[in-house]
Design a protein around this motif. Structure first.
Motif, PDB file in Angstrom:
ATOM      1  N   ASN A 186       0.806  -1.519   0.453  1.00 46.72           N
ATOM      2  CA  ASN A 186      -0.128  -0.261   0.051  1.00 46.72           C
ATOM      3  C   ASN A 186       1.056   1.174   0.077  1.00 46.72           C
ATOM      4  OD1 ASN A 186      -1.997   2.142   0.507  1.00 46.72           O
ATOM      5  ND2 ASN A 186      -3.190   0.578   1.410  1.00 46.72           N
ATOM      6  N   ASP A 189       0.987   3.763   3.015  1.00 45.50           N
ATOM      7  CA  ASP A 189       1.187   3.196   4.190  1.00 45.50           C
ATOM      8  C   ASP A 189       2.681   2.823   3.882  1.00 45.50           C
ATOM      9  OD1 ASP A 189      -0.729   3.840   4.998  1.00 45.50           O
ATOM     10  OD2 ASP A 189      -1.243   1.236   4.766  1.00 45.50           O
ATOM     11  N   GLY A 244       4.169  -1.074   5.144  1.00 42.45           N
ATOM     12  CA  GLY A 244       3.018  -1.181   3.951  1.00 42.45           C
ATOM     13  C   GLY A 244       2.469  -2.510   3.255  1.00 42.45           C
ATOM     14  N   GLU A 283       0.617  -5.504   2.615  1.00 38.88           N
ATOM     15  CA  GLU A 283      -0.853  -6.362   2.503  1.00 38.88           C
ATOM     16  C   GLU A 283      -1.258  -7.641   2.077  1.00 38.88           C
ATOM     17  OE1 GLU A 283      -3.556  -1.473   2.855  1.00 38.88           O
ATOM     18  OE2 GLU A 283      -3.241  -3.531   0.932  1.00 38.88           O
ATOM     19  N   LYS A 309      -3.508  -5.657   6.673  1.00 36.44           N
ATOM     20  CA  LYS A 309      -1.728  -5.047   6.595  1.00 36.44           C
ATOM     21  C   LYS A 309      -1.399  -6.107   7.409  1.00 36.44           C
ATOM     22  CE  LYS A 309      -2.314  -0.189   7.577  1.00 36.44           C
ATOM     23  NZ  LYS A 309      -2.231   0.131   8.875  1.00 36.44           N
TER      24      LYS A 309
END
Length: 276
Positions: free
Chosen positions: A75, A78, A226, A228, A237
């Motif tokens: 992500n 993030d 980040g 996922e 996450k």
């Protein structure tokens, strides 16, 4: 009045074979053909559901006794670069990126062979000839790019990544690089540069393929913040790696028929909704 059902993709399961990631286990894959006018939308939709592309096929692990392979993506919002990753970018500042249409070249194949001989000499691609390599690069019914990295001083090709463009990110289908430059951490660099590519194109994710807890081959993916993973029908996450050990349990998977029925089509409907 005649009624017809919407055309839906057909799914199949491969025969069991040795797992390339975990010793003593067998792998099976659920797969479907990627073709026709709806190929791009289907790829976009199934990529969000843990599928990966290989030429004109989309697949996802569907092992009977294990669900350790978790689809992974970064992500972008993030993601925070580590000190080590900053050093990797600095070491490779002399590389130039060039994105082209999916077309195989002799220079790419030569680099690919060197990479396999040093890194995956006993892997499933070890015997791939030039025609099979060209098929891997060129047989794609969707938006795909070959991202090449060349040394600005020498002009040498040092890394290549076959990359799909999705509606919510870029998917790193396959990458390879110069095995004689181990200090440059080229594998990490390619991922870092794809994060930049996603940012440049305002796309929220970089899809990395599968992360397998307990597999040394896949451990590098956990080094990216980040991250996922796709678990139980949704993205979450990444937690501590040890928390995913239960995925090795033989009861951790739904039956194949249930997995297929719950797959969502590009219009959002599950496949079970199309049954008469």
């Amino acid at each position: 009045m005649r009624h017809t059902l919407p055309i839906a993709p057909q799914f199949y399961v491969t025969a069991p074979q040795s797992c390339p990631y975990l010793d003593g286990r067998k792998e099976r894959k659920l797969f479907t053909a990627l073709q026709g006018e709806g190929a791009q939308r289907l790829n976009d939709s199934l990529s969000k559901q843990g599928f990966r592309r290989s030429q004109n096929v989309l697949y996802r692990p569907a092992c009977a006794e294990c669900s350790a392979c978790l689809s992974a993506r970064i992500n972008i919002d993030d993601f925070t670069m580590t000190r080590s990753q900053r050093k990797t970018l600095k070491r490779n500042a002399g590389l130039e990126r060039r994105a082209t249409s999916p077309w195989a070249t002799e220079e790419q194949y030569a680099l690919f062979r060197r990479y396999l001989e040093h890194r995956h000499a006993d892997g499933g691609m070890a015997d791939m000839d030039t025609f099979e390599f060209a098929a891997m690069i060129e047989e794609t019914p969707i938006r795909t790019r070959v991202v090449e990295y060349t040394d600005c001083e020498t002009g040498d090709l040092v890394a290549v990544c076959l990359t799909d463009v999705l509606d919510d990110g870029v998917s790193m289908v396959y990458s390879f690089y110069d095995p004689d430059r181990p200090r440059d951490s080229l594998g990490t660099y390619i991922i870092l540069d794809h994060i930049e590519i996603a940012r440049e194109n305002r796309l929220p994710h970089v899809y990395l393929g599968y992360w397998v807890p307990g597999s040394a081959k896949m451990g590098y993916k956990a080094a990216f913040s980040g991250l996922e993973v796709y678990v139980n029908g949704g993205w979450e996450k990444k937690r501590d790696s040890s928390e995913y050990s239960a995925q090795l349990h033989p009861l951790s998977n739904d039956p194949i028929s249930e997995q297929v029925a719950n797959i969502a089509l590009p219009d959002g409907r599950p496949l079970r909704a199309l049954k008469p």
